[in-house]
Design a protein around this motif. Structure first.
Motif: not given
Length: 576
Positions: A532-542, A263-273, A521-522
């Motif tokens: 409810y879940s989101a993954w932020m990606l820089y410079g990728q399209h997969a 329910f709490s998940y942050k695998p992407g972006g500037f700082i993870n976890g 952002t996926v």
């Protein structure tokens, strides 16, 4: 009624006032992860120096909120979950606390516990701002990552667990008799099941096929007659560290796995976890999840604290909103806006940077690469050091975050005299400068300083001028400029494809790359209205997502973003 707070601690956000005449707002309406706490420097047997805060427990007591954090030599309190003041308690654990837990018993006593060796007394006080803690005359043993919970009927429970083998466990405690166990019976509640729950697998992006994940950080929340027992997996140093939850009708279960975990998940972006945390009801009845975020530069246990707005849907499913989770959001005390995204985008991403000096290979380009694990190091910590970012076109600047890095810090514990002094200036043309942030006479310790400007400023150039840092070198991992660009936001992404692997814990996503974007952002979830879940990606399209549940259907969408805004979302794709 006299109120007491009970805290259980095992091993933990500071808002800084403005000084001088500058553009910074005196009353900050927004916040940005990682939170700007005056984190302590961990003390280790090998003399490695690193600043860290982790495993937060936040509890309300007599109208204020108290935050207890791993080995912080004290704790913080706040009237609004936004402006935090550090407390150096009169009495405390000699070793600091480790994965602390806290409980407010009928607003009369606050309890805590958390000795790092797993043998601990429960401390209590009715005056936590003073910190005159007293110990219950008994010692509970063999506990790691404890959580003390007292139900409305007065029955006390201890939940605990930190293992890649043993489950989350519980005991009944006698609240009226020194909190001693009521029997030798130990209740085994639930464990990781990485064969079914992909997000519980070990390693970065759950990729370790040998080691098992760690279950830890039990934290109980009671809401609407339901018991939400939260837990962390698979390991604190990983980009995919998150929190799951099991739900029950009674404290000892039986528990059922929440279908939208983690329910709490942050695998992407500037700082993870976004793992090993706790959830608290804040101002106006809104919930907030405080959790651990990984820096993982000096050591895997180098961490920071994050805060995410948290909700319960019509089905009782708990979910923290981590989308754009290290961009500015409205603070918990702002009526009608608390927790919502400001829409201020990152203006500084991969923009040209110049600096006064550079030590070795630690170049200034790292302050705009959106990676907390990379950093610039100047040749010294003196007042001749500076950084300058060219945003390449005039933009509307709303806020600035300076993330200092601990390169060869050689500091330990929480010594007196830690403070940062600097100034940030802005210019439209690179010649005429105005003061934006004034810390020139500050005595505040601001390792992740976030400053909202009183009024947006139209600028192209941003310059940081150093005056004093407590470390031997000036080192910065991110000088992040937020606002609204003057160009066009991206158009909607085309040709999203989702393929679920033979291993149903994994899915492969691809879409067409776009020009004029920073990233994507996926979003995904268990229903079209539960993304409810989101993954932020820089410079990728997969993207490869390896955190799915074997017998669960999922739904996916993607949006593009740049410094000017966010595109519309693709049509939602269903995958059985």
């Amino acid at each position: 009624m006299k109120r007491t707070i009970l805290i259980v601690a095992c091993a933990g956000v500071l808002s800084v006032a403005s000084h001088g005449v500058s553009a910074q707002a005196l009353l900050q309406r927004t916040y940005c992860n990682p939170l700007n706490l005056d984190y302590a420097y961990a003390t280790r047997f090998d003399s490695l120096s690193y600043r860290s805060g982790a495993d937060p427990t936040v509890v309300e007591f007599r109208g204020d909120y108290y935050m207890f954090v791993t080995r912080s030599m004290g704790y913080w309190y706040s009237p609004d979950l936004h402006n935090w003041t550090f407390v150096r308690p009169e009495k405390w654990y000699f070793e600091g606390s480790n994965a602390p837990t806290a409980h407010n018993y009928k607003d009369s006593v606050l309890y805590v516990t958390g000795n790092p060796v797993g043998a601990m007394a429960i401390l209590y006080t009715d005056n936590p701002k003073r910190g005159d803690w007293k110990a219950v005359p008994s010692v509970l043993t063999q506990l790691q990552d404890p959580d003390l919970f007292i139900d409305d009927d007065g029955q006390a429970y201890m939940f605990w667990g930190s293992s890649n083998k043993f489950p989350i466990r519980a005991k009944k405690l006698d609240r009226t008799n020194r909190f001693i166990p009521m029997s030798k019976e130990v209740y085994e509640l639930f464990n990781l099941d990485g064969e079914r729950h992909g997000w519980e697998r070990f390693g970065h992006n759950h990729s370790d096929t040998v080691l098992r994940g760690y279950i830890e950080g039990a934290s109980m929340l009671k809401r609407g007659g339901k018991y939400y027992l939260q837990y962390a997996a698979p390991g604190t140093q990983f980009d995919v560290y998150g929190d799951g939850v099991y739900i029950a009708d009674a404290p000892l279960g039986p528990y059922r796995y929440a279908s939208n975990n983690p329910f709490s998940y942050k695998p992407g972006g500037f700082i993870n976890g976004a793992g090993h945390g706790s959830t608290v009801e804040g101002p106006a009845g809104h919930y907030w999840h405080f959790s651990t975020m990984a820096v993982d530069v000096n050591i895997g246990w180098e961490r920071r604290i994050g805060m995410f707005p948290t909700y319960f849907d019509a089905d009782g499913l708990m979910h923290a909103n981590t989308a754009y989770g290290d961009y500015p959001h409205y603070a918990p005390h702002i009526p009608g806006k608390m927790g919502t995204f400001t829409g201020w985008m990152l203006l500084s991403y991969q923009k040209p940077v110049t600096a006064s000096s550079q030590l070795g290979s630690y170049g200034p380009e790292h302050v705009t690469d959106e990676q907390v694990k990379t950093f610039w190091v100047a040749e010294d910590n003196g007042d001749t050091q500076w950084l300058q970012i060219d945003l390449q076109r005039v933009a509307e600047v709303h806020a600035i975050q300076v993330n200092f890095n601990d390169y060869q810090s050689d500091l330990y514990g929480k010594p007196e005299g830690l403070f940062h002094r600097y100034a940030i200036e802005g210019s439209e043309n690179g010649q005429d400068w105005r003061l934006l942030v004034d810390r020139q006479n500050s005595f505040r310790d601001v390792p992740n300083d976030y400053v909202e400007l009183e009024n947006p400023a139209h600028l192209r150039y941003i310059r940081y001028r150093n005056i004093h840092v407590p470390t031997p070198y000036l080192s910065i991992s991110g000088l992040r400029i937020f606002g609204v660009g003057s160009g066009k936001k991206p158009v909607t992404v085309k040709n999203l494809e989702v393929v679920r692997d033979t291993d149903r814990r994994d899915a492969q996503l691809t879409w067409d790359a776009q020009e004029n974007v920073q990233g994507y952002t996926v979003r995904w979830g268990i229903a079209p209205d539960k993304l409810y879940s989101a993954w932020m990606l820089y410079g990728q399209h997969a993207l490869e997502i390896k955190g799915l549940t074997v017998d669960q259907s999922y739904y996916f969408t993607v949006e593009a973003f740049n410094e000017n805004g966010i595109s519309g979302q693709t049509a939602v794709k269903a995958v059985e």
